[in-house]
Design a protein around this motif. Structure first.
Motif, PDB file in Angstrom:
ATOM      1  N   VAL A  37       0.853  -1.195   0.000  1.00  0.00           N
ATOM      2  CA  VAL A  37       0.000   0.000   0.000  1.00  0.00           C
ATOM      3  C   VAL A  37       0.882   1.236   0.000  1.00  0.00           C
ATOM      4  CG1 VAL A  37      -1.738   1.338   1.245  1.00  0.00           C
ATOM      5  CG2 VAL A  37      -1.935  -1.148   1.125  1.00  0.00           C
ATOM      6  N   TYR A  38       1.774   1.320   0.982  1.00  0.00           N
ATOM      7  CA  TYR A  38       2.643   2.493   1.076  1.00  0.00           C
ATOM      8  C   TYR A  38       3.723   2.429   0.011  1.00  0.00           C
ATOM      9  CZ  TYR A  38       5.907   5.909   2.984  1.00  0.00           C
ATOM     10  OH  TYR A  38       6.748   6.982   3.145  1.00  0.00           O
ATOM     11  N   ASN A  39       3.826   3.473  -0.794  1.00  0.00           N
ATOM     12  CA  ASN A  39       4.841   3.542  -1.850  1.00  0.00           C
ATOM     13  C   ASN A  39       5.807   4.696  -1.671  1.00  0.00           C
ATOM     14  OD1 ASN A  39       2.748   2.420  -4.637  1.00  0.00           O
ATOM     15  ND2 ASN A  39       3.860   1.260  -3.114  1.00  0.00           N
ATOM     16  N   GLY A  40       5.699   5.418  -0.571  1.00  0.00           N
ATOM     17  CA  GLY A  40       6.536   6.579  -0.366  1.00  0.00           C
ATOM     18  C   GLY A  40       5.699   7.831  -0.152  1.00  0.00           C
ATOM     19  N   GLU A  41       6.399   8.940   0.007  1.00  0.00           N
ATOM     20  CA  GLU A  41       5.728  10.190   0.341  1.00  0.00           C
ATOM     21  C   GLU A  41       5.010  10.802  -0.859  1.00  0.00           C
ATOM     22  OE1 GLU A  41       5.525  11.364   3.435  1.00  0.00           O
ATOM     23  OE2 GLU A  41       6.649   9.597   4.097  1.00  0.00           O
ATOM     24  N   LEU A  42       4.023  11.650  -0.551  1.00  0.00           N
ATOM     25  CA  LEU A  42       3.327  12.433  -1.565  1.00  0.00           C
ATOM     26  C   LEU A  42       4.315  13.382  -2.243  1.00  0.00           C
ATOM     27  CD1 LEU A  42       0.145  13.245   0.546  1.00  0.00           C
ATOM     28  CD2 LEU A  42       0.239  11.750  -1.471  1.00  0.00           C
ATOM     29  N   PRO A  43       3.988  13.891  -3.451  1.00  0.00           N
ATOM     30  CA  PRO A  43       2.674  13.889  -4.086  1.00  0.00           C
ATOM     31  C   PRO A  43       2.366  12.589  -4.827  1.00  0.00           C
ATOM     32  CG  PRO A  43       4.208  15.102  -5.434  1.00  0.00           C
ATOM     33  CD  PRO A  43       4.953  14.742  -4.180  1.00  0.00           C
ATOM     34  N   HIS A  44       1.057  12.401  -5.060  1.00  0.00           N
ATOM     35  CA  HIS A  44       0.594  11.259  -5.824  1.00  0.00           C
ATOM     36  C   HIS A  44       0.696  11.559  -7.315  1.00  0.00           C
ATOM     37  CE1 HIS A  44      -1.662   7.748  -6.921  1.00  0.00           C
ATOM     38  NE2 HIS A  44      -2.603   8.464  -7.516  1.00  0.00           N
ATOM     39  N   LEU A  45       1.214  10.610  -8.083  1.00  0.00           N
ATOM     40  CA  LEU A  45       1.315  10.764  -9.542  1.00  0.00           C
ATOM     41  C   LEU A  45       0.060  10.145 -10.154  1.00  0.00           C
ATOM     42  CD1 LEU A  45       5.076   9.835 -10.027  1.00  0.00           C
ATOM     43  CD2 LEU A  45       4.058  12.079  -9.617  1.00  0.00           C
ATOM     44  N   ALA A  46      -0.985  10.955 -10.281  1.00  0.00           N
ATOM     45  CA  ALA A  46      -2.335  10.452 -10.561  1.00  0.00           C
ATOM     46  C   ALA A  46      -2.476   9.793 -11.919  1.00  0.00           C
ATOM     47  CB  ALA A  46      -3.340  11.596 -10.427  1.00  0.00           C
ATOM     48  N   THR A  47      -1.671  10.198 -12.898  1.00  0.00           N
ATOM     49  CA  THR A  47      -1.819   9.671 -14.261  1.00  0.00           C
ATOM     50  C   THR A  47      -0.546   8.982 -14.742  1.00  0.00           C
ATOM     51  OG1 THR A  47      -1.212  11.825 -15.188  1.00  0.00           O
ATOM     52  CG2 THR A  47      -3.559  11.384 -14.875  1.00  0.00           C
ATOM     53  N   PHE A  48       0.215   8.428 -13.800  1.00  0.00           N
ATOM     54  CA  PHE A  48       1.462   7.749 -14.141  1.00  0.00           C
ATOM     55  C   PHE A  48       1.357   6.298 -13.693  1.00  0.00           C
ATOM     56  CE2 PHE A  48       6.029   6.711 -13.659  1.00  0.00           C
ATOM     57  CZ  PHE A  48       6.482   7.119 -14.915  1.00  0.00           C
ATOM     58  N   PRO A  49       1.107   5.355 -14.603  1.00  0.00           N
ATOM     59  CA  PRO A  49       0.926   3.948 -14.229  1.00  0.00           C
ATOM     60  C   PRO A  49       2.223   3.319 -13.719  1.00  0.00           C
ATOM     61  CG  PRO A  49       0.022   4.398 -16.430  1.00  0.00           C
ATOM     62  CD  PRO A  49       0.858   5.572 -16.040  1.00  0.00           C
ATOM     63  N   VAL A  50       2.104   2.524 -12.653  1.00  0.00           N
ATOM     64  CA  VAL A  50       3.249   1.801 -12.091  1.00  0.00           C
ATOM     65  C   VAL A  50       2.805   0.377 -11.744  1.00  0.00           C
ATOM     66  CG1 VAL A  50       5.078   1.775 -10.371  1.00  0.00           C
ATOM     67  CG2 VAL A  50       4.065   3.955 -11.071  1.00  0.00           C
ATOM     68  N   ILE A  51       3.457  -0.610 -12.342  1.00  0.00           N
ATOM     69  CA  ILE A  51       3.133  -2.006 -12.045  1.00  0.00           C
ATOM     70  C   ILE A  51       4.378  -2.739 -11.569  1.00  0.00           C
ATOM     71  CG2 ILE A  51       1.265  -2.034 -13.740  1.00  0.00           C
ATOM     72  CD1 ILE A  51       3.054  -3.736 -15.525  1.00  0.00           C
ATOM     73  N   GLN A  52       4.151  -3.894 -10.937  1.00  0.00           N
ATOM     74  CA  GLN A  52       5.256  -4.654 -10.353  1.00  0.00           C
ATOM     75  C   GLN A  52       5.141  -6.130 -10.732  1.00  0.00           C
ATOM     76  OE1 GLN A  52       7.073  -3.453  -6.664  1.00  0.00           O
ATOM     77  NE2 GLN A  52       6.728  -5.457  -5.780  1.00  0.00           N
ATOM     78  N   PRO A  53       5.912  -6.573 -11.714  1.00  0.00           N
ATOM     79  CA  PRO A  53       5.924  -7.999 -12.068  1.00  0.00           C
ATOM     80  C   PRO A  53       6.719  -8.814 -11.051  1.00  0.00           C
ATOM     81  CG  PRO A  53       6.793  -6.605 -13.848  1.00  0.00           C
ATOM     82  CD  PRO A  53       6.747  -5.785 -12.616  1.00  0.00           C
ATOM     83  N   THR A  54       6.470 -10.110 -11.050  1.00  0.00           N
ATOM     84  CA  THR A  54       7.293 -11.022 -10.261  1.00  0.00           C
ATOM     85  C   THR A  54       8.695 -11.098 -10.859  1.00  0.00           C
ATOM     86  OG1 THR A  54       6.745 -12.960 -11.589  1.00  0.00           O
ATOM     87  CG2 THR A  54       5.258 -12.414  -9.759  1.00  0.00           C
ATOM     88  N   ARG A  55       9.628 -11.631 -10.105  1.00  0.00           N
ATOM     89  CA  ARG A  55      10.981 -11.799 -10.647  1.00  0.00           C
ATOM     90  C   ARG A  55      10.954 -12.791 -11.813  1.00  0.00           C
ATOM     91  NH1 ARG A  55      16.861 -12.033  -7.779  1.00  0.00           N
ATOM     92  NH2 ARG A  55      18.016 -12.719  -9.607  1.00  0.00           N
ATOM     93  N   ASP A  56      10.138 -13.819 -11.710  1.00  0.00           N
ATOM     94  CA  ASP A  56      10.005 -14.774 -12.816  1.00  0.00           C
ATOM     95  C   ASP A  56       9.489 -14.078 -14.064  1.00  0.00           C
ATOM     96  OD1 ASP A  56       9.708 -17.577 -13.985  1.00  0.00           O
ATOM     97  OD2 ASP A  56       7.631 -16.867 -14.052  1.00  0.00           O
ATOM     98  N   CYS A  57       8.513 -13.213 -13.906  1.00  0.00           N
ATOM     99  CA  CYS A  57       7.994 -12.461 -15.051  1.00  0.00           C
ATOM    100  C   CYS A  57       9.077 -11.552 -15.627  1.00  0.00           C
ATOM    101  CB  CYS A  57       6.773 -11.643 -14.621  1.00  0.00           C
ATOM    102  SG  CYS A  57       5.950 -10.762 -15.970  1.00  0.00           S
ATOM    103  N   GLY A  58       9.866 -10.929 -14.742  1.00  0.00           N
ATOM    104  CA  GLY A  58      10.983 -10.105 -15.211  1.00  0.00           C
ATOM    105  C   GLY A  58      11.992 -10.912 -16.009  1.00  0.00           C
ATOM    106  N   ASP A  59      12.250 -12.146 -15.569  1.00  0.00           N
ATOM    107  CA  ASP A  59      13.137 -13.038 -16.320  1.00  0.00           C
ATOM    108  C   ASP A  59      12.604 -13.263 -17.732  1.00  0.00           C
ATOM    109  OD1 ASP A  59      15.138 -13.514 -14.433  1.00  0.00           O
ATOM    110  OD2 ASP A  59      14.006 -15.124 -13.478  1.00  0.00           O
ATOM    111  N   ARG A  60      11.305 -13.532 -17.821  1.00  0.00           N
ATOM    112  CA  ARG A  60      10.692 -13.811 -19.121  1.00  0.00           C
ATOM    113  C   ARG A  60      10.691 -12.584 -20.025  1.00  0.00           C
ATOM    114  NH1 ARG A  60       5.220 -15.241 -17.814  1.00  0.00           N
ATOM    115  NH2 ARG A  60       5.582 -15.155 -15.576  1.00  0.00           N
TER     116      ARG A  60
END
Length: 484
Positions: free
Chosen positions: A197-220
């Motif tokens: 949930v917590y990603n760091g301090e504000l401000p919020h980047l409302a229109t900047f998508p951020v996703i997190q793949p698994t390490r296995d997905c990163g390998d692929r």
């Protein structure tokens, strides 16, 4: 209680023993899809709070000062859907990644759509002589980075890139349209997504998508590129220089997220009055965090069975056993279910800031993640050795010596807010039990039945012992603390 449950417990001097059946009912209910991962700031969380209130009422606990809810506001991001695809030449040949299996969104992702080439920028650091953006063009691109920071850089540099929002701001400043952060957390399986949930301090980047793949997905993702994921990591560490490069493929990302900068949530606060008229105006506070990581789309649920439905269940079971116990507490017991613990323990800070008879709290006992592990850990002996000693003595007398010893620790998590104002505090938790921390497989089926019964029994016995009045927290361990 069944014979099987009884065999899990030592023979104690008191009649009340924790019921495995009761504990599992609470964990199963709270970790079900009904409560959608109990994200603070959502209606699903408030519904979970209603469940807890109903159970506390059954066990004779009363609303504190006539109110169960201690309302406050918190940052909340509801991720309704997300798609993530990669392709090289044509979208007809796109690799479709699955939300909840291959990747998840970071807790405070922005909404938006990106369809762009990809550039790998190591750990996403832009700092003087170590600039991972220096020899690549990130403008209009999706930036791919690793979570965490390299160990060879000094902390005065790396501390500015520890959080995902820190990395996202840098990527956006370089003109990127989205950020993909491969999860490198060694405590998590490389094949399972891990939420936050917590990603760091504000401000919020409302229109900047951020996703997190698994390490296995990163390998692929990197297996047919200039460098594999493993090669890139090795070259960065060996050369201590950036190894950034442009990928041959493109990413298509589409996120629908509703961000609420001040969503309403609440701590649940109840009281079990002590029977001694001279001591019942003193308090032992028992706490557990109720919130968790929520749900993303329809395929990514973070159930939070161990973290922390197990702790909530132990708190509720303690209330049940208190009601039935021949030995009734002399001091009053305050039960608190915290919200927004996943937001830097905000709920416990709110409680401490607003509980008026703060000077009359003799001890705080927190319970968190007691559904797995190889031994029970009671944290806090470095700061409050006498309170820790109560738990250890109780453990020896009633719980067959299950508590790990020999490690000096400070109170952590929700206990930190209490310790900071001098209230003696301990955490009952696990040792080497973070296998399911923040992952979809944190389900009731993975709860260690024997472990949770023992930890719950320890919680009950410790709280009851503290209520009798022999332990004097303020006079013994907190003399030097000045209360506001």
């Amino acid at each position: 209680m069944s014979l099987a449950c009884a065999l899990l417990l030592p023979v104690g001097l008191r009649a009340q023993q924790a019921s495995l059946d009761s504990l599992l009912v609470h964990i199963r209910d709270l970790s079900s899809s009904t409560y959608e991962g109990r994200l603070a700031g959502t209606q699903a969380f408030l519904s979970a709070a209603d469940y807890v209130v109903g159970e506390l009422e059954r066990y004779g606990v009363q609303p504190y000062n006539g109110n169960w809810a201690q309302y406050f506001e918190t940052e909340c991001n509801q991720i309704e859907n997300c798609t993530f695809n990669s392709y090289t030449n044509s979208k007809d040949d796109a690799k479709v990644f699955v939300l909840g299996r291959d990747f998840c969104c970071t807790g405070m992702t922005g909404r938006g759509y990106a369809d762009a080439p990809v550039v790998f920028c190591g750990y996403g650091i832009d700092n003087g002589a170590y600039n991972e953006y220096a020899n690549v063009d990130a403008k209009g691109k999706v930036v791919l980075v690793l979570s965490g920071v390299p160990s060879f850089l000094p902390s005065d540099i790396t501390k500015r890139y520890l959080q995902i929002r820190d990395k996202a701001r840098v990527a956006k400043a370089h003109g990127a349209c989205a950020l993909v952060v491969v999860n490198m957390n060694k405590s998590c399986s490389p094949y399972e997504v891990q939420g936050n949930v917590y990603n760091g301090e504000l401000p919020h980047l409302a229109t900047f998508p951020v996703i997190q793949p698994t390490r296995d997905c990163g390998d692929r993702i990197l297996q047919d590129e200039l460098m594999s994921l493993e090669d890139a990591i090795v070259k960065i560490n060996d050369s201590k220089k950036p190894q950034s490069f442009h990928l041959r493929k493109k990413f298509e990302i589409d996120i629908n997220a509703k961000y609420h900068p001040a969503a309403l949530t609440a701590n649940v606060v109840g009281i079990y009055p002590g029977v001694d008229p001279k001591l019942n105006s003193e308090y032992v506070v028992v706490g557990a965090c109720l919130d968790h990581l929520g749900m993303q789309g329809t395929t990514c649920l973070f159930p939070g069975a161990d973290n922390n439905a197990s702790g909530v269940a132990a708190l509720l079971e303690t209330a049940r056993m208190l009601q039935l116990s021949e030995d009734q507490p002399s001091r009053s017991i305050v039960f608190v279910l915290f919200s927004a613990s996943e937001q830097q323990n905000l709920g416990s800070q709110i409680f401490v800031s607003n509980f008026k008879p703060l000077k009359r709290i003799e001890a705080f006992v927190n319970v968190n993640s007691i559904g797995s592990g190889d031994s029970i850990a009671v944290l806090g002996n470095k700061r409050f050795p006498k309170l820790w000693g109560v738990a250890k003595r109780v453990d020896t007398s009633y719980c067959a010596g299950n508590v790990m010893t020999g490690v000096k620790t400070l109170p952590k998590g929700d206990a930190a807010a209490f310790a900071q104002v001098g209230i003696p505090s301990i955490n009952i938790t696990n040792y080497k039990g973070n296998r399911y921390d923040g992952v979809p497989s944190d389900i009731v089926e993975n709860i260690d039945r024997g472990f949770i019964v023992k930890a719950t029994q320890l919680l009950f016995e410790t709280v009851l012992d503290l209520s009798f009045g022999e332990y004097q927290g303020r006079s013994n361990e907190s003399k030097r603390v000045r209360f506001e």
